[in-house]
Design an enzyme around this catalytic site. Structure first.
Site, PDB file in Angstrom:
ATOM      1  N   ASP A 147       4.656 -19.419 105.037  1.00  0.00           N
ATOM      2  CA  ASP A 147       5.293 -19.724 103.745  1.00  0.00           C
ATOM      3  C   ASP A 147       5.768 -18.442 103.064  1.00  0.00           C
ATOM      4  O   ASP A 147       6.435 -18.484 102.032  1.00  0.00           O
ATOM      5  CB  ASP A 147       4.381 -20.566 102.848  1.00  0.00           C
ATOM      6  CG  ASP A 147       3.084 -19.871 102.480  1.00  0.00           C
ATOM      7  OD1 ASP A 147       2.798 -18.792 103.030  1.00  0.00           O
ATOM      8  OD2 ASP A 147       2.348 -20.412 101.619  1.00  0.00           O
ATOM      9  N   SER A 148       5.461 -17.295 103.670  1.00  0.00           N
ATOM     10  CA  SER A 148       6.064 -16.033 103.227  1.00  0.00           C
ATOM     11  C   SER A 148       7.592 -16.126 103.277  1.00  0.00           C
ATOM     12  O   SER A 148       8.288 -15.320 102.653  1.00  0.00           O
ATOM     13  CB  SER A 148       5.578 -14.868 104.094  1.00  0.00           C
ATOM     14  OG  SER A 148       5.726 -15.171 105.470  1.00  0.00           O
ATOM     15  N   ASP A 155       3.088 -23.220 108.382  1.00  0.00           N
ATOM     16  CA  ASP A 155       2.256 -23.178 107.177  1.00  0.00           C
ATOM     17  C   ASP A 155       2.442 -24.440 106.355  1.00  0.00           C
ATOM     18  O   ASP A 155       3.576 -24.899 106.133  1.00  0.00           O
ATOM     19  CB  ASP A 155       2.685 -21.991 106.293  1.00  0.00           C
ATOM     20  CG  ASP A 155       1.684 -20.855 106.318  1.00  0.00           C
ATOM     21  OD1 ASP A 155       0.531 -21.062 106.744  1.00  0.00           O
ATOM     22  OD2 ASP A 155       2.068 -19.748 105.898  1.00  0.00           O
ATOM     23  N   LYS A 206      -0.982 -24.446 109.719  1.00  0.00           N
ATOM     24  CA  LYS A 206      -1.946 -23.510 109.123  1.00  0.00           C
ATOM     25  C   LYS A 206      -2.114 -23.882 107.659  1.00  0.00           C
ATOM     26  O   LYS A 206      -1.135 -24.253 106.988  1.00  0.00           O
ATOM     27  CB  LYS A 206      -1.460 -22.062 109.248  1.00  0.00           C
ATOM     28  CG  LYS A 206      -2.383 -21.062 108.533  1.00  0.00           C
ATOM     29  CD  LYS A 206      -2.117 -19.618 108.929  1.00  0.00           C
ATOM     30  CE  LYS A 206      -0.983 -18.960 108.194  1.00  0.00           C
ATOM     31  NZ  LYS A 206      -1.163 -18.896 106.732  1.00  0.00           N
ATOM     32  N   GLU A 260      -4.525 -22.671 103.963  1.00  0.00           N
ATOM     33  CA  GLU A 260      -5.355 -21.631 103.363  1.00  0.00           C
ATOM     34  C   GLU A 260      -6.629 -22.229 102.777  1.00  0.00           C
ATOM     35  O   GLU A 260      -6.585 -23.322 102.183  1.00  0.00           O
ATOM     36  CB  GLU A 260      -4.571 -20.899 102.255  1.00  0.00           C
ATOM     37  CG  GLU A 260      -3.360 -20.159 102.784  1.00  0.00           C
ATOM     38  CD  GLU A 260      -2.607 -19.385 101.699  1.00  0.00           C
ATOM     39  OE1 GLU A 260      -3.079 -19.335 100.543  1.00  0.00           O
ATOM     40  OE2 GLU A 260      -1.537 -18.843 102.026  1.00  0.00           O
ATOM     41  N   GLU A 309      -6.993 -12.327 106.226  1.00  0.00           N
ATOM     42  CA  GLU A 309      -6.025 -11.476 105.527  1.00  0.00           C
ATOM     43  C   GLU A 309      -6.717 -10.575 104.528  1.00  0.00           C
ATOM     44  O   GLU A 309      -7.505 -11.041 103.683  1.00  0.00           O
ATOM     45  CB  GLU A 309      -4.961 -12.349 104.821  1.00  0.00           C
ATOM     46  CG  GLU A 309      -3.920 -11.497 104.090  1.00  0.00           C
ATOM     47  CD  GLU A 309      -2.644 -12.238 103.720  1.00  0.00           C
ATOM     48  OE1 GLU A 309      -2.487 -13.418 104.086  1.00  0.00           O
ATOM     49  OE2 GLU A 309      -1.806 -11.594 103.056  1.00  0.00           O
TER      50      GLU A 309
HETATM   51  O1  KIV Z   1       2.915 -16.804 105.237  1.00  0.00           O
HETATM   52  C1  KIV Z   1       2.642 -15.935 106.087  1.00  0.00           C
HETATM   53  O2  KIV Z   1       3.505 -15.213 106.591  1.00  0.00           O
HETATM   54  C2  KIV Z   1       1.246 -15.790 106.483  1.00  0.00           C
HETATM   55  C3  KIV Z   1       0.884 -14.610 107.306  1.00  0.00           C
HETATM   56  C4  KIV Z   1       1.025 -13.370 106.531  1.00  0.00           C
HETATM   57  C5  KIV Z   1      -0.455 -14.728 107.913  1.00  0.00           C
HETATM   58  O3  KIV Z   1       0.442 -16.599 106.142  1.00  0.00           O
END
Ligand code: KIV
Length: 278
Positions: free
Chosen positions: A49-50, A88, A118, A120, A186
């Site tokens: 989600d970055s 994510d 993924k 969190e 992280e």
């Molecule tokens: O959103 C993302 O890119 C991440 C990574 C930094 C692990 O969760």
């Protein structure tokens, strides 16, 4: 739209089996061309989600939507033949409880063809991880600094020093027991990341978590030197693509202004040469 890909060659149990073996190589990817490059060298392409901050200029990941993750997820799945794609779950798409999480995780998988998601969170997400895993949704967990919790954590800080260490260890053990197939750590102090790696049965994938993890992940634009708005300490730039792109764009602008681009070889003749192509 339903999943378009055939059964993929690398699946979550293969990744789980890499615990303690050759380090897992993970990079983010958000587009098909970058996914192709990542696919050639990495075990996992993470549609993080970055993407909201890196590609869309958002101030944090909180505004990222399911639609964005599906769009970028599809693009990355199209670019990957070998690497396993993980998507994510965006903020607000899973925290209400297992049913909401299943609804959105299954949508991410069905509409992109990715075999895993993924999310969190540690102890408080264990019930959800167990629910998803039991119903065919492989989950990569993510503890330590969880950027979606930026406002409760008080910033993008190291998580797990001193009194916090026991909590991060408990989070890691909880997601392992709940059935996650891998765990992103992280911004966790390196000694603690090593302890977690030894205490868990699933591969740990570090980002700012030292040398003892079972694998490493970076944001691809960071390591390529393409995203230069800021550079976390844990990033190593393996390229200088922003500089290269800046130089190329400057040269293009100069040539257009000087009328040296386009040249004859970039133009179409009014009359085709014999047997030639336009
Ligand atoms: O959103 C993302 O890119 C991440 C990574 C930094 C692990 O969760």
């Amino acid at each position: 739209m339903s999943a378009t890909s055939a059964v993929r060659s690398v699946l979550p149990p293969d990744i789980k089996a890499r615990k303690g073996g050759q380090p897992l190589v993970v990079l983010t990817a958000y587009t098909t061309p970058i996914a192709r490059l990542v696919d050639a060298h990495c075990d996992i392409a993470l549609v993080g989600d970055s993407v909201g901050m890196v590609l869309h200029g958002m101030p944090s990941t909180l505004g990222v939507t399911m639609e964005m993750m599906i769009l970028h997820g599809r693009a990355v799945v199209r670019g990957c033949d070998k690497a396993m794609v993980v998507i994510d779950m965006p903020f607000g798409s899973y925290e209400e409880g297992p049913s909401q999480a299943f609804r959105n995780a299954s949508r991410l998988m069905a509409e992109t063809g990715a075999p895993a998601v993924k999310l969190e969170g540690g102890l408080h997400m264990a019930e959800t991880i167990a629910f998803l895993t039991a119903r065919g949704v492989p989950v990569m967990a993510h503890v330590g600094l969880t950027p979606q919790a930026l406002n409760t954590l008080g910033g993008y800080k190291v998580v797990g020093r001193d009194d916090e260490a026991a909590k991060v260890m408990a989070d890691a053990r909880a997601v392992d027991d709940a059935g996650a197939f891998a765990l992103v750590l992280e911004k966790v102090p390196m000694g603690l990341a090593g302890d977690i790696t030894r205490a868990t049965s699933i591969p740990t994938i570090g980002i700012g978590a030292g040398v003892d993890c079972d694998g490493q992940v970076l944001v691809v634009d960071d390591m390529l030197g393409l995203f230069t708005a800021f550079k976390p300490k844990f990033v190593k730039r393996f390229g200088a693509l922003a500089e290269a792109a800046d130089a190329a764009i400057a040269e293009y602008a100069a040539e257009v202004r000087a009328r040296t681009f386009p040249a004859v070889e970039h133009s179409f003749p009014d009359v085709l040469p014999p047997k030639g192509k336009a």
